[in-house]
Design a protein around this motif. Structure first.
Motif, PDB file in Angstrom:
ATOM      1  N   ASP A  50     -52.412 -36.909 -34.710  1.00  0.00           N
ATOM      2  CA  ASP A  50     -52.568 -37.163 -33.304  1.00  0.00           C
ATOM      3  C   ASP A  50     -51.143 -37.282 -32.859  1.00  0.00           C
ATOM      4  O   ASP A  50     -50.898 -36.269 -31.842  1.00  0.00           O
ATOM      5  N   THR A  51     -50.174 -37.853 -33.425  1.00  0.00           N
ATOM      6  CA  THR A  51     -48.753 -38.042 -33.227  1.00  0.00           C
ATOM      7  C   THR A  51     -48.194 -36.317 -33.022  1.00  0.00           C
ATOM      8  O   THR A  51     -47.326 -36.016 -32.247  1.00  0.00           O
ATOM      9  N   ILE A  78     -49.875 -33.456 -32.545  1.00  0.00           N
ATOM     10  CA  ILE A  78     -50.448 -32.690 -31.460  1.00  0.00           C
ATOM     11  C   ILE A  78     -49.684 -33.379 -30.135  1.00  0.00           C
ATOM     12  O   ILE A  78     -49.337 -32.462 -29.308  1.00  0.00           O
ATOM     13  N   LYS A  79     -49.490 -34.502 -30.021  1.00  0.00           N
ATOM     14  CA  LYS A  79     -48.598 -34.976 -28.778  1.00  0.00           C
ATOM     15  C   LYS A  79     -47.363 -34.477 -28.758  1.00  0.00           C
ATOM     16  O   LYS A  79     -46.899 -34.180 -27.897  1.00  0.00           O
TER      17      LYS A  79
END
Length: 284
Positions: free
Chosen positions: A50-51, A53-54
């Motif tokens: 998730d990090t 992708i962010k």
């Protein structure tokens, strides 16, 4: 039960030392290429998916992607067109100073990228040799995407010329004469006889120029100005994050650039292989 390992046996080679050379090859490529790439992916995904992708879809990062790939693609296309013309002149014509021009083609290889960046910035600045005449016309080069494209053209043209040049030298003049004897014009001879023959080399030159432009830093950093959302390419953003000790963010952007580059180069290689197969079928 007896197992048959015959399929694992290698064929005899007329050149001795196969085991040593293949072992050295695997070791060398692993140390120089494979292990650094694995380390890059490991570091990038250590932050969590998730990090990751962010970090790679931030608006500033997306803007750097667009600028990087757009300027690299435009520069590669321009290099392909004019690099083909330069290679044609060097192969087909004899003129005074030909060896000098042939050596000039390799100059971007020899120059440090920082030197070429400073030279281009000096030429195209508002007080430079070219810039002082272009800016009154409303054409600003330095600190714009145009300046980035100019720098990428400068460092990429030798890849096209040196790739296409041998392909042109291998073309038999009899093929062109046969085409002319059948009533084809010069343009038809070039389009239907010469271009299909050198097309794989042209694609290779384009892909090399494009790949070189994607990772360029030294010649761009001076002429770009590094303005976020305007003239900040991905390599500059990676350096910025490294200076801010954001190593995970820098590696994440690097991995995304690597993945996108692999995909685009894979498509180019597929097109090149298709062109080579088509050429072979036409020859049969």
């Amino acid at each position: 039960m007896r197992l048959n390992f015959g399929i694992l046996k290698r064929s005899n080679s007329p050149i001795p030392g196969f085991g040593l050379t293949i072992g050295y090859t695997v070791f060398y490529l692993s140390i120089i290429v494979l292990i650094p790439i694995i380390a890059l992916f490991t570091e990038a995904f250590s932050m969590g998916f998730d990090t990751f992708i962010k970090a790679t879809t931030d608006s500033r990062v997306i803007a750097s992607y667009k600028l990087t790939f757009a300027t690299s693609f435009i520069a590669a296309v321009i290099n392909t067109i004019f690099g083909l013309i330069v290679a044609w002149c060097l192969v087909r014509y004899t003129f005074f100073g030909k060896r000098v021009f042939d050596a000039i083609v390799d100059l971007p290889f020899a120059l440090p990228t920082a030197v070429s960046g400073i030279a281009l910035t000096t030429l195209y600045s508002s007080q430079g040799w070219f810039g002082q005449y272009l800016e009154p016309l409303g054409l600003k080069i330095v600190f714009t995407p145009i300046g980035i494209t100019v720098a990428l053209i400068f460092i990429g043209v030798p890849f096209v010329v040196r790739t296409v040049q041998p392909a042109l030298e291998e073309i038999q003049i009899e093929q062109e004469e046969a085409s002319a004897s059948l009533g084809a014009s010069r343009w038809q001879t070039f389009y239907k006889v010469i271009l299909p023959t050198i097309f794989p080399a042209v694609l290779t030159g384009f892909s090399l120029s494009f790949a070189r432009a994607l990772g360029e830093y030294g010649s761009v950093v001076f002429i770009a100005g590094n303005m976020p959302f305007k003239t900040e390419i991905s390599t500059l953003l990676i350096i910025t994050k490294l200076e801010q000790y954001d190593y995970a963010g820098a590696t994440a952007i690097a991995v995304m650039m690597l993945l996108i580059s692999f995909m685009m180069l894979l498509l180019i290689n597929i097109l090149q292989r298709w062109s080579s197969k088509r050429k072979g079928m036409e020859a049969i």
